[in-house]
Design an enzyme around this catalytic site. Sequence first.
Site, mmCIF file in Angstrom:
data_model
loop_
_atom_site.group_PDB
_atom_site.id
_atom_site.type_symbol
_atom_site.label_atom_id
_atom_site.label_comp_id
_atom_site.label_asym_id
_atom_site.label_seq_id
_atom_site.Cartn_x
_atom_site.Cartn_y
_atom_site.Cartn_z
ATOM 1 N N THR A 109 -1.765 4.155 28.919
ATOM 2 C CA THR A 109 -2.117 5.064 29.861
ATOM 3 C C THR A 109 -2.162 4.672 31.257
ATOM 4 O O THR A 109 -2.283 3.241 31.622
ATOM 5 C CB THR A 109 -3.793 5.494 29.493
ATOM 6 O OG1 THR A 109 -4.270 6.347 30.381
ATOM 7 C CG2 THR A 109 -4.558 4.189 29.040
ATOM 8 N N ASP A 110 -2.268 5.680 32.049
ATOM 9 C CA ASP A 110 -2.387 5.456 33.461
ATOM 10 C C ASP A 110 -3.768 5.245 33.788
ATOM 11 O O ASP A 110 -3.861 4.484 34.871
ATOM 12 C CB ASP A 110 -1.840 6.752 34.246
ATOM 13 C CG ASP A 110 -2.658 7.884 34.138
ATOM 14 O OD1 ASP A 110 -3.820 7.854 33.216
ATOM 15 O OD2 ASP A 110 -2.455 8.716 34.890
ATOM 16 N N GLU A 111 -4.679 5.219 33.002
ATOM 17 C CA GLU A 111 -6.002 4.801 33.275
ATOM 18 C C GLU A 111 -6.422 3.307 33.540
ATOM 19 O O GLU A 111 -7.299 3.071 34.042
ATOM 20 C CB GLU A 111 -6.907 5.347 32.171
ATOM 21 C CG GLU A 111 -6.799 6.947 32.182
ATOM 22 C CD GLU A 111 -7.839 7.633 31.364
ATOM 23 O OE1 GLU A 111 -9.045 7.256 31.209
ATOM 24 O OE2 GLU A 111 -7.621 8.806 30.744
ATOM 25 N N LYS A 161 -7.784 -0.429 26.629
ATOM 26 C CA LYS A 161 -6.390 -0.125 26.750
ATOM 27 C C LYS A 161 -5.727 -1.526 27.464
ATOM 28 O O LYS A 161 -4.522 -1.925 27.151
ATOM 29 C CB LYS A 161 -5.964 1.007 27.277
ATOM 30 C CG LYS A 161 -6.313 2.432 26.256
ATOM 31 C CD LYS A 161 -5.451 2.076 25.053
ATOM 32 C CE LYS A 161 -3.863 2.561 25.197
ATOM 33 N NZ LYS A 161 -3.610 2.506 23.897
ATOM 34 N N TYR A 189 -13.020 2.604 27.597
ATOM 35 C CA TYR A 189 -11.720 2.803 27.158
ATOM 36 C C TYR A 189 -10.559 2.338 27.863
ATOM 37 O O TYR A 189 -9.712 1.775 27.312
ATOM 38 C CB TYR A 189 -11.583 4.618 27.010
ATOM 39 C CG TYR A 189 -10.152 5.217 26.859
ATOM 40 C CD1 TYR A 189 -9.365 4.919 25.903
ATOM 41 C CD2 TYR A 189 -9.261 5.588 27.867
ATOM 42 C CE1 TYR A 189 -8.219 5.275 25.350
ATOM 43 C CE2 TYR A 189 -8.220 5.907 27.617
ATOM 44 C CZ TYR A 189 -7.474 5.660 26.744
ATOM 45 O OH TYR A 189 -6.097 6.274 26.381
HETATM 46 P P1 NAD Z 1 -5.868 10.740 19.317
HETATM 47 O O1 NAD Z 1 -7.173 10.256 19.630
HETATM 48 O O2 NAD Z 1 -5.807 11.984 19.373
HETATM 49 O O3 NAD Z 1 -5.196 10.032 18.065
HETATM 50 C C1 NAD Z 1 -5.307 8.634 17.512
HETATM 51 C C2 NAD Z 1 -4.949 8.330 16.301
HETATM 52 O O4 NAD Z 1 -5.076 7.140 15.970
HETATM 53 C C3 NAD Z 1 -5.592 9.199 15.068
HETATM 54 O O5 NAD Z 1 -4.854 9.976 14.181
HETATM 55 C C4 NAD Z 1 -6.453 8.117 14.717
HETATM 56 O O6 NAD Z 1 -6.809 8.531 13.221
HETATM 57 C C5 NAD Z 1 -5.575 7.039 14.646
HETATM 58 N N1 NAD Z 1 -6.292 5.673 14.668
HETATM 59 C C6 NAD Z 1 -7.704 5.443 15.301
HETATM 60 N N2 NAD Z 1 -7.995 4.061 14.952
HETATM 61 C C7 NAD Z 1 -6.989 3.511 14.021
HETATM 62 C C8 NAD Z 1 -6.820 2.277 13.492
HETATM 63 N N3 NAD Z 1 -7.286 1.265 13.672
HETATM 64 N N4 NAD Z 1 -5.600 2.270 12.632
HETATM 65 C C9 NAD Z 1 -4.829 3.250 12.605
HETATM 66 N N5 NAD Z 1 -4.758 4.264 13.020
HETATM 67 C C10 NAD Z 1 -5.754 4.633 13.835
HETATM 68 O O7 NAD Z 1 -5.127 9.842 20.519
HETATM 69 P P2 NAD Z 1 -3.866 10.538 21.165
HETATM 70 O O8 NAD Z 1 -4.375 11.186 22.496
HETATM 71 O O9 NAD Z 1 -2.662 10.798 20.589
HETATM 72 O O10 NAD Z 1 -3.304 9.197 22.082
HETATM 73 C C11 NAD Z 1 -2.118 8.388 21.431
HETATM 74 C C12 NAD Z 1 -2.245 7.076 22.153
HETATM 75 O O11 NAD Z 1 -1.557 7.552 23.460
HETATM 76 C C13 NAD Z 1 -3.322 6.475 22.558
HETATM 77 O O12 NAD Z 1 -2.770 4.826 22.481
HETATM 78 C C14 NAD Z 1 -3.708 6.767 24.000
HETATM 79 O O13 NAD Z 1 -4.486 5.620 24.553
HETATM 80 C C15 NAD Z 1 -2.249 6.903 24.515
HETATM 81 N N6 NAD Z 1 -2.405 7.977 25.655
HETATM 82 C C16 NAD Z 1 -2.943 9.288 25.533
HETATM 83 C C17 NAD Z 1 -3.085 10.000 26.696
HETATM 84 C C18 NAD Z 1 -3.598 11.510 26.464
HETATM 85 O O14 NAD Z 1 -3.682 12.059 27.364
HETATM 86 N N7 NAD Z 1 -4.109 11.811 25.152
HETATM 87 C C19 NAD Z 1 -2.408 9.810 27.651
HETATM 88 C C20 NAD Z 1 -1.747 8.556 27.850
HETATM 89 C C21 NAD Z 1 -1.783 7.499 26.827
HETATM 90 P P1 TYD Z 2 -10.350 14.136 29.272
HETATM 91 O O1 TYD Z 2 -9.573 15.339 28.911
HETATM 92 O O2 TYD Z 2 -11.622 13.762 28.733
HETATM 93 O O3 TYD Z 2 -9.506 13.304 29.903
HETATM 94 P P2 TYD Z 2 -9.759 11.580 30.848
HETATM 95 O O4 TYD Z 2 -10.854 11.408 30.818
HETATM 96 O O5 TYD Z 2 -8.867 10.693 29.940
HETATM 97 O O6 TYD Z 2 -8.886 11.929 32.078
HETATM 98 O O7 TYD Z 2 -11.009 14.695 30.861
HETATM 99 C C1 TYD Z 2 -10.141 15.031 31.798
HETATM 100 C C2 TYD Z 2 -10.904 15.290 32.971
HETATM 101 O O8 TYD Z 2 -11.706 16.605 32.758
HETATM 102 C C3 TYD Z 2 -12.031 14.137 33.621
HETATM 103 O O9 TYD Z 2 -11.994 14.135 34.957
HETATM 104 C C4 TYD Z 2 -13.183 14.581 32.845
HETATM 105 C C5 TYD Z 2 -13.349 16.123 33.085
HETATM 106 N N1 TYD Z 2 -13.927 16.807 32.027
HETATM 107 C C6 TYD Z 2 -14.771 17.870 32.225
HETATM 108 O O10 TYD Z 2 -15.007 18.016 33.518
HETATM 109 N N2 TYD Z 2 -15.473 18.559 31.293
HETATM 110 C C7 TYD Z 2 -15.713 18.127 30.039
HETATM 111 O O11 TYD Z 2 -16.196 18.651 29.045
HETATM 112 C C8 TYD Z 2 -14.625 17.281 29.851
HETATM 113 C C9 TYD Z 2 -14.298 16.602 27.984
HETATM 114 C C10 TYD Z 2 -13.816 16.588 30.585
#
Ligand code: NAD
Ligand code: TYD
Length: 356
Positions: free
Chosen positions: A132-134, A162, A158
């Site tokens: 992630t960019d975070e 990561k 989080y």
């Molecule tokens: P998500 O929370 O929707 O899904 C995570 C999945 O991993 C779930 O299916 C869960 O059951 C599985 N999981 C959790 N712990 C596990 C373990 N110990 N062993 C096996 N499986 C396990 O997450 P997402 O949004 O799909 O993100 C996927 C990846 O991409 C993550 O690594 C996250 O950090 C990264 N990412 C997410 C975003 C975003 O905007 N959602 C952006 C950049 C990077």
């Molecule tokens: P989120 O989807 O949780 O992603 P991340 O925190 O990983 O960027 O949140 C996106 C942005 O939206 C973040 O600045 C927090 C804000 N947010 C709200 O304002 N209200 C909400 O209920 C949630 C879940 C997030």
Amino acid sequence: MILVTGGAGFIGSNFVLDWLAQGHEPIVNLDKLTYAGNRANLAALQGDARHVFVQGDIGDRALVARLLAEHQPRAVLNFAAESHVDRSIHGAGEFIATNIVGTFQLLEAVRAHWGTLPAERQADFRFLHVSTDEVYGSLAPDAPAFTEQHGYEPNSPYSASKAASDHLVRAWHHTHGLPVLTTNCSNNYGPYHFPEKLIPLMIVNALAGKPLPVYGDGQQVRDWLYVGDHCSAIRRVLQAGRPGETYNVGGWNEKPNLEIVHTVCRLLDELRPRADGQPYATQITTVPDRPGHDRRYAIDARKIERELGWRPAETFDTGIRKTVQWYLDHPDWVAQVQSGAYRDWVATQYGAAAAA
Ligand code: NAD
Ligand code: TYD
């Protein structure tokens, strides 16, 4: 064969579906099925022999070793993680266990397997870590976007977990020679997004007539990318990325949260107007800010474009319209994910009234 972890989550399931729809090799999908994992995301693959689903933990080294020996994948793609910042604030234990210790165990299992391969297969093997960019921390309003050279300054449990996993992946390359690739992507949105995150939460709350909770002043900026574009970037990095390199992935779509919420409301006004004729924006409410809330993320995606020729296919306008329409078209999926555990989370984060 490739081995995908976390392939029942939001991005992982989009990746698995796209990969198989495009006719690539079969997938072994290792997922623990935490609250965020959902087999319904993969319902279209029922009976499809190209998809082998295994419920299990990336931290279970013996299980991973068995899967690697049995299926001999040419690559491991690690999507599995605990992914929600707010949950990491309430309790970081699972984030440490999966994102750090789990990634370590996975790397060790993969390294042991990789060490037994003949030289040619070792050279072709890839471990792709989805991050992630975070990890880069928070940007001032006028600061340049994150490049791959930006220092790691994670601020939430989080992002710290990561960042730790990224460092482990890097070290397994430099110390052990494992051919790794890391992608650092901005905020995704799209189908199968669990409604604890901003965009799907706003859609499902709006439709349910509930408040739309905006943290603080709503001026925090995120850089949004349609999930299908993240998946195409991962495919491209797997295909042509240089081992040991990291690639930032983003859509050049920086937007403040409040603007996102208004856009979702406007689309719903158009596609599913409220029965009383009022705009959905009347449901917007301000709630206390997230502790340690990062103010701004922005990705400089020039490296992946220059070196690998990747670009997003969707603009924010096309992607968000598709996304809102997908939620309108899938009420059964939305109802299914709003289980008792989901309501417990909503009550913890937003108060008992919000969960009613
Ligand atoms: P998500 O929370 O929707 O899904 C995570 C999945 O991993 C779930 O299916 C869960 O059951 C599985 N999981 C959790 N712990 C596990 C373990 N110990 N062993 C096996 N499986 C396990 O997450 P997402 O949004 O799909 O993100 C996927 C990846 O991409 C993550 O690594 C996250 O950090 C990264 N990412 C997410 C975003 C975003 O905007 N959602 C952006 C950049 C990077
Ligand atoms: P989120 O989807 O949780 O992603 P991340 O925190 O990983 O960027 O949140 C996106 C942005 O939206 C973040 O600045 C927090 C804000 N947010 C709200 O304002 N209200 C909400 O209920 C949630 C879940 C997030």
